[in-house]
Design an enzyme around this catalytic site. Structure first.
Site, PDB file in Angstrom:
ATOM      1  N   LYS A  20       0.814  -1.216   0.000  1.00  0.00           N
ATOM      2  CA  LYS A  20       0.000   0.000   0.000  1.00  0.00           C
ATOM      3  C   LYS A  20       0.846   1.263   0.000  1.00  0.00           C
ATOM      4  O   LYS A  20       2.038   1.256   0.312  1.00  0.00           O
ATOM      5  CB  LYS A  20      -0.993  -0.032   1.164  1.00  0.00           C
ATOM      6  CG  LYS A  20      -2.121  -1.038   0.899  1.00  0.00           C
ATOM      7  CD  LYS A  20      -3.280  -0.929   1.844  1.00  0.00           C
ATOM      8  CE  LYS A  20      -4.433  -1.825   1.376  1.00  0.00           C
ATOM      9  NZ  LYS A  20      -5.562  -1.821   2.308  1.00  0.00           N
ATOM     10  N   ARG A  65      -4.006 -10.098   4.434  1.00  0.00           N
ATOM     11  CA  ARG A  65      -4.392 -10.157   3.018  1.00  0.00           C
ATOM     12  C   ARG A  65      -3.217  -9.649   2.196  1.00  0.00           C
ATOM     13  O   ARG A  65      -2.806  -8.501   2.342  1.00  0.00           O
ATOM     14  CB  ARG A  65      -5.642  -9.296   2.796  1.00  0.00           C
ATOM     15  CG  ARG A  65      -6.198  -9.307   1.388  1.00  0.00           C
ATOM     16  CD  ARG A  65      -7.470  -8.464   1.323  1.00  0.00           C
ATOM     17  NE  ARG A  65      -8.048  -8.462  -0.024  1.00  0.00           N
ATOM     18  CZ  ARG A  65      -7.723  -7.585  -0.976  1.00  0.00           C
ATOM     19  NH1 ARG A  65      -6.832  -6.629  -0.712  1.00  0.00           N
ATOM     20  NH2 ARG A  65      -8.282  -7.649  -2.177  1.00  0.00           N
TER      21      ARG A  65
END
Length: 277
Positions: A222, A257
């Site tokens: 991210k 995840r």
């Protein structure tokens, strides 16, 4: 503890790996790499071979400013992959969607879990659908939508407000017939949080344990990792992802995840050896 097909998830015993399979042309990290049946299947099978515990299939990008797609487009992207994967493996499959009709069709096609980044707020039929289908559902915290969330990072108390949102949505889910054992929460790293807020959230993640629900964390590749490490290319954020996953596990995350399953498997095994009792 829940059982999905023959797979038992014993929360607190180990960290479970959710492998990302984006069947999209525009996801922030791997958009276009797996947007057809053949490439998506190769990616999913590779993740299974590298010890993934769940395959998370999504047909609509939720990156900042992502465009919405139609119900028909999303179904066209995800259902063939779910059907094909179910033919070759009994691995638990989650459907990454905010649409109740997609969730229902995906479960009918062979998926087992709903992963809703809106926490059941974008589609008012999502929680009743999860209750009716009697399947696990991941409820994530978000403010606004992917198109607006980057401008919605003003919090009085970050953790308190995230916790209140998740408590409210879990209560609504229970009222819609979702079993307590079928609830999983996700504080939504990167969704309406800036880089420092993401770090604060990881640092204080253990505060969410008071909700007494398993916690899913999605930090993989991210942008906050890129900002901190000066890595513009999401695929250059492997080691930052590993450190963030390790910190999340130390603070009590039950599921991570991830894109890089083989590498994060080693991170989880090492972190579990240190912090799991």
């Amino acid at each position: 503890m829940i059982k999905v097909r023959e797979h038992l998830f014993e929360w607190g015993r180990k960290t479970y790996l959710m492998a990302i399979v984006n069947v999209t042309p525009d996801s922030f990290s791997d958009g276009g790499k797996f947007d057809n049946l053949e490439s998506a299947m190769r990616h999913a099978v590779s993740a299974i071979e590298n010890s993934a515990d769940i395959i998370d299939i999504g047909g609509e990008s939720t990156r900042p400013y992502a465009a919405k797609i139609s119900l028909e487009t999303e179904l066209h992207r995800v259902i063939p992959v779910i059907e094909k994967l179910r033919q070759v493996s009994s691995i638990p499959i989650s459907i990454d969607t905010t649409k109740a009709k997609v969730a229902e069709a995906a479960i009918a096609a062979g998926a087992d879990i709903i992963n809703d980044i809106s926490g059941g707020t974008f589609d008012k039929q999502m929680l009743p659908t999860a209750g009716k289908l009697n399947v696990p559902i991941v409820l994530m915290h978000i403010r606004g939508t992917p198109a607006t969330m980057t401008k919605m990072t003003d919090y009085q108390d970050l953790l308190a407000q995230i916790k209140q949102f998740l408590a409210t949505q879990t209560e609504l889910a229970l009222n819609c017939g979702v079993k307590q054992s079928n609830l999983i929460i996700d504080p939504g790293i990167g969704f309406a949080k800036d880089s420092q807020q993401n770090i604060e959230l990881l640092r204080r993640l253990s505060e969410l344990k008071s909700l007494k629900l398993p916690i899913l964390i999605g930090v993989s590749r991210k942008s906050f990792i890129g900002h901190l490490l000066n890595r513009d290319n999401p695929q250059d954020r492997l080691w930052g992802t590993a450190a963030a996953c390790c910190g999340a596990i130390a603070a009590g995350a039950d599921i991570v995840r991830v894109h890089d399953v083989a590498e994060m498997r080693d991170v989880c095994l090492m972190a579990d050896a240190i912090w799991r009792k």
